[in-house]
Design an enzyme around this catalytic site. Structure first.
Site, mmCIF file in Angstrom:
data_model
loop_
_atom_site.group_PDB
_atom_site.id
_atom_site.type_symbol
_atom_site.label_atom_id
_atom_site.label_comp_id
_atom_site.label_asym_id
_atom_site.label_seq_id
_atom_site.Cartn_x
_atom_site.Cartn_y
_atom_site.Cartn_z
ATOM 1 N N LYS A 11 0.853 -1.208 0.000
ATOM 2 C CA LYS A 11 0.000 0.000 0.000
ATOM 3 C C LYS A 11 0.884 1.253 0.000
ATOM 4 C CE LYS A 11 -3.455 -2.699 2.362
ATOM 5 N NZ LYS A 11 -4.768 -2.724 2.936
ATOM 6 N N SER A 212 -6.446 -9.565 6.616
ATOM 7 C CA SER A 212 -5.880 -9.879 7.929
ATOM 8 C C SER A 212 -5.276 -11.274 8.001
ATOM 9 C CB SER A 212 -6.925 -9.668 9.037
ATOM 10 O OG SER A 212 -7.325 -8.310 9.066
HETATM 11 C C1 PEP Z 1 -4.939 -5.985 1.426
HETATM 12 O O1 PEP Z 1 -4.969 -4.773 1.522
HETATM 13 O O2 PEP Z 1 -4.911 -6.506 0.298
HETATM 14 C C2 PEP Z 1 -4.915 -6.773 2.643
HETATM 15 C C3 PEP Z 1 -5.197 -8.038 2.551
HETATM 16 O O3 PEP Z 1 -4.631 -6.103 3.797
HETATM 17 P P1 PEP Z 1 -4.442 -6.755 5.270
HETATM 18 O O4 PEP Z 1 -3.645 -8.013 5.100
HETATM 19 O O5 PEP Z 1 -3.696 -5.713 6.038
HETATM 20 O O6 PEP Z 1 -5.798 -7.018 5.793
#
Ligand code: PEP
Length: 249
Positions: A11, A212
């Site tokens: 990100k 997550s």
């Molecule tokens: C994502 O943004 O693609 C993602 C899965 O984020 P997280 O693993 O932080 O939930």
């Protein structure tokens, strides 16, 4: 046999120095055989990181690309530009793009076309909001996202695509889908692919889980027959966690 994949979505995180340190740490680690490891840093770090990864099996992906091929689109980055510097994957249709940048399915379909045209491998994201799951609409939502964003592709082009199921309520919340919830949706997606294309294409299509996913829950999620790996946000920013996830098959 479909690929097992762990892809990190950084990100809008890391300074350049931190990005280099993270890549160096990942590079130093033992990557299990047969696992495709992909890092998706911010655009500006793509080229230097491609150079750093030259002698490595780790692949580089971008987090987005323009729906246009080239021209007067200030601030945009074309799929062909990414391909020309050695990027091989691109995330398309992430829920943050869909919601914060108002990207509808039609735009996502155009981005998919640009990626394919430029010989990038798209990681197509789909997934429902919490309210949609609570209303028991989650299968219909994901079906529509696939039909509008992806299923226009020919068989030949569809074979280049990776699908990531990312329930929006699980992204960055610490609330992971249960492995049964993930399996149920992945199986549903694979069946849809089979109906639109062929059984063989569906069988060879990698479907990743995202939301997550971390070093503690990856093993349980990846143990499910239709979960072929993960798209990892937060946990991809720590080399040890990211590598532990890659060792969770
Ligand atoms: C994502 O943004 O693609 C993602 C899965 O984020 P997280 O693993 O932080 O939930």
């Amino acid at each position: 046999m479909r690929k097992k994949i762990v892809a990190g979505n950084w990100k809008m995180n890391t300074s350049f120095k931190e990005a280099i340190t993270l890549i160096e740490e990942i590079k130093k680690s033992t990557i299990p055989n047969g696992i495709e490891l992909i890092v998706n840093p911010p655009f500006v770090y793509c080229q230097p990181l491609v150079q750093l990864l030259k002698s490595s099996t780790i692949k580089l992906g971008a987090q987005n690309c323009s729906e246009h091929q080239s021209g007067a689109f200030t601030g945009e980055v074309a799929a062909a530009m990414l391909q020309s510097i050695g990027v091989t994957y691109v995330i398309i249709g992430h829920s943050e793009r869909r919601s914060f940048f108002n990207e509808p399915d039609e735009t996502i379909a155009k981005k998919i076309n640009q990626a394919i045209h430029s010989e990038l491998c798209p990681i197509f994201c789909c997934g429902e909001q919490l309210s949609e799951r609570e209303a028991n609409n989650h299968f219909e939502i994901v079906k529509t996202q696939l039909e509008n964003g992806l299923f226009h592709l020919s068989e030949t082009d569809f074979k280049k695509v990776i699908i990531a199921y990312e329930p929006v309520w699980a992204i960055g919340t610490g609330i992971t889908a249960t492995s049964d919830q993930a399996q149920e949706m992945h199986q549903f997606i694979r069946t849809l692919v089979s109906k639109h294309y062929t059984h063989e294409i569906a069988d060879n299509c990698s479907i990743l889980y995202g939301g997550s996913c971390n070093a503690s829950n990856a093993k349980e999620l990846f143990s499910k027959p239709d979960v072929d790996g993960g798209l990892i946000g937060g946990a991809s920013l720590k080399a040890a966690d990211f590598i532990a996830i890659a060792h969770s098959f």
